[in-house]
Design an enzyme around this catalytic site. Structure first.
Site, short mmCIF file in Angstrom:
data_model
loop_
_atom_site.label_atom_id
_atom_site.label_comp_id
_atom_site.label_asym_id
_atom_site.label_seq_id
_atom_site.Cartn_x
_atom_site.Cartn_y
_atom_site.Cartn_z
N TYR A 103 0.83 -1.21 0.00
CA TYR A 103 0.00 0.00 0.00
C TYR A 103 0.86 1.25 0.00
O TYR A 103 2.07 1.19 0.21
CB TYR A 103 -0.96 -0.01 1.19
CG TYR A 103 -0.35 0.34 2.54
CD1 TYR A 103 0.52 -0.54 3.17
CD2 TYR A 103 -0.64 1.53 3.17
CE1 TYR A 103 1.07 -0.23 4.41
CE2 TYR A 103 -0.10 1.86 4.41
CZ TYR A 103 0.76 0.97 5.02
OH TYR A 103 1.30 1.28 6.24
N GLU A 114 11.45 2.49 14.70
CA GLU A 114 10.60 3.58 14.21
C GLU A 114 9.29 3.58 14.98
O GLU A 114 9.07 2.72 15.84
CB GLU A 114 10.35 3.44 12.71
CG GLU A 114 9.70 2.12 12.31
CD GLU A 114 9.61 1.91 10.80
OE1 GLU A 114 9.57 2.88 10.03
OE2 GLU A 114 9.55 0.72 10.40
N LYS A 171 6.54 -1.89 2.09
CA LYS A 171 5.32 -1.31 2.66
C LYS A 171 4.15 -2.28 2.46
O LYS A 171 3.29 -2.07 1.61
CB LYS A 171 5.03 0.06 2.04
CG LYS A 171 4.08 0.90 2.87
CD LYS A 171 4.17 2.35 2.49
CE LYS A 171 3.07 3.18 3.10
NZ LYS A 171 3.07 3.21 4.56
N LEU A 212 10.81 1.43 7.48
CA LEU A 212 10.29 1.87 6.18
C LEU A 212 11.08 3.12 5.76
O LEU A 212 11.27 4.03 6.58
CB LEU A 212 8.80 2.21 6.31
CG LEU A 212 8.15 2.54 4.97
CD1 LEU A 212 7.86 1.24 4.20
CD2 LEU A 212 6.87 3.32 5.16
N1 PMP Z 1 7.35 3.94 9.13
C1 PMP Z 1 6.23 3.21 9.10
C2 PMP Z 1 6.23 1.86 9.76
C3 PMP Z 1 5.07 3.70 8.47
O1 PMP Z 1 3.95 2.96 8.44
C4 PMP Z 1 5.11 4.99 7.89
C5 PMP Z 1 3.90 5.58 7.23
N2 PMP Z 1 3.35 4.80 6.26
C6 PMP Z 1 6.31 5.72 7.95
C7 PMP Z 1 7.41 5.16 8.58
C8 PMP Z 1 6.41 7.08 7.34
O2 PMP Z 1 6.49 7.02 5.94
P1 PMP Z 1 5.98 8.23 5.04
O3 PMP Z 1 6.73 9.43 5.48
O4 PMP Z 1 6.32 7.82 3.67
O5 PMP Z 1 4.51 8.35 5.29
#
Ligand code: PMP
Length: 303
Positions: free
Chosen positions: A38, A184, A152, A209
Site C-alpha cells: 500500500y 521507528e 510497505k 520503512l
Molecule cells: N514507518 C512506518 C512503519 C510507516 O507505516 C510509515 C507511514 N506509512 C512511515 C514510517 C512514514 O512514511 P511516510 O513518510 O512515507 O509516510
C-alpha cells in the site's frame, strides 16, 4: 477517530464506487495472506504531496514481493487525482492498495495473478493539527514485526497492536525497539535532536520503512546546514534528547514531548522541531501546487 466507514467515492478495479458498494472477494490474497502493498499520499489544497516519491516506493515494494504494477504510474496518478476531485478532497490522504488478487487459497503465488487495485480518500486536517501544537506522548515497546520492514506491506497487525498498547497506556503512539535501539514509530519514522542541535534518525535498512517524509526532512535539514546523523540510537539516548519528533505523510512532523516516564526538554514542542515542521509544510504546499499545475497542463494537452 470515528470507526464508522465514511461515505465517499472509492476506486475498485477500474470502477469508481460508493464506499458502501466497495468490496473485494474473501479469496483475495490481500485478505487471506496480507499479500498486498500500500501507499498513502497526503493532499493539501487538493494537490498531491511528494507523490512521485510515493509511487517510486510503491514500485520498489511491489518489486520486492514480485507483484507487477497493474497500471503505469502516470495512470495511477490520474486515478488518484480523479478520486480527489470526485470526493472534493481539499486536505487529507489518498490511500492506495495493490493485492495479488483472488485465487484458490494456496501459499504459493498464483501463476497468473489478477491484481486488485483499490483506492479511497480520508479527509483530515494535517496542517492545523492539535497534536502538532501540544506534542504527543509515546511509549517504547519491543518491535514485533517481520524482517522486511522496508517493504510497505499491509501486514500491519504488530504495528496496530503497538498503537493500541500506547492508547491503552494513556499515550499517543509507540516507538518500537530492537536490541535496545529505536527502529521507528508504529506508522512513522522516529527522530531525536542531540544537545548540539544535531538531528539523529535511524539509517535505512530492512528494520524500517524508508519514509518519504523522512527523506524530504533530511534534504531540508541539510539545506538549512543542520548536522544530520543517520544512525541507530538507544532508548536512553532518546529519553535524554533535547527534542524528539516523528515524521509521516499522514501527520508530517509531530513533536514528541514524553517518552515512557521521561519528559523531553521542557515538555513542550522544541524550537527546532517547530521550525522543521514549518519548513516541511512549506515544501509540501509547493509540492501540492506543482501537482495541480501538472494536472492542469496534462488536461490542456489532452483537449
Ligand atoms: N514507518 C512506518 C512503519 C510507516 O507505516 C510509515 C507511514 N506509512 C512511515 C514510517 C512514514 O512514511 P511516510 O513518510 O512515507 O509516510
Amino acid at each position: 477517530m470515528s470507526n464508522a466507514i465514511p461515505p465517499g467515492i472509492t476506486y475498485v478495479n477500474d470502477r469508481f464506487l460508493e464506499a458502501s458498494e466497495a468490496t473485494v472477494s474473501i479469496f483475495d490474497r490481500g485478505f487471506l495472506f496480507a499479500d498486498a502493498i500500500y501507499e498513502v499520499s497526503s493532499v493539501l489544497e487538493g494537490g498531491l504531496v511528494d507523490n512521485p516519491a510515493h509511487l517510486a516506493r510503491l514500485q520498489r515494494s511491489l518489486g520486492e514481493v514480485d507483484l507487477p504494477l497493474p497500471l503505469a504510474p502516470e495512470k495511477i496518478t490520474g486515478l488518484q487525482r480523479e478520486l480527489i476531485e470526485r470526493n472534493r478532497l481539499h486536505e487529507g490522504l489518498v490511500y492506495l492498495q495493490i493485492t495479488r488478487g483472488p485465487a484458490n487459497r494456496d501459499f504459493a503465488f498464483p501463476s497468473s495473478p489478477q491484481p486488485t487495485l483499490v483506492m479511497f480518500v480520508q479527509h483530515k486536517k494535517i496542517v492545523d493539527n492539535p497534536a502538532a501544537k501540544s506534542g504527543i506522548s509515546i511509549i517504547t515497546s519491543p518491535d514485533l514485526r517481520w524482517a522486511r520492514c522496508d517493504i510497505k506491506s499491509v501486514s500491519l497487525l504488530a504495528a496496530s497492536m503497538a498503537k493500541q498498547a500506547a492508547l491503552d497506556a494513556g499515550a499517543d503512539d509507540t516507538w518500537m525497539v530492537e536490541n535496545d535501539r529505536i527502529t521507528e514509530g508504529s506508522s512513522n519514522n522516529a527522530w531525536i535532536v542531540g544537545s548540539e542541535g544535531n538531528l539523529i534518525t535511524r539509517h535505512l535498512g530492512s528494520e524500517i520503512l524508508p519514509g518519504i517524509t523522512r527523506s524530504v526532512v533530511l534534504r531540508l535539514a541539510q539545506e538549512e546546514g543542520l548536522e544530520v546523523e543517520e544512525r541507530a540510537f538507544t532508548v536512553a539516548e532518546a529519553k535524554s534528547a533535547a527534542e524528539a519528533f516523528s515524521t509521516s505523510a499522514a501527520s508530517f512532523v509531530v513533536p514528541v514531548v514524553r517518552i515512557d516516564d521521561r519528559v523531553i526538554g521542557d515538555g513542550k514542542p522544541g524550537p527546532l522541531t517547530r521550525e522543521i515542521r514549518k519548513r516541511y509544510i512549506k515544501s509540501a504546499m509547493e509540492s501540492a501546487r506543482s501537482d495541480i499545475d501538472e494536472a492542469r497542463s496534462n488536461s490542456q494537452e489532452s483537449r
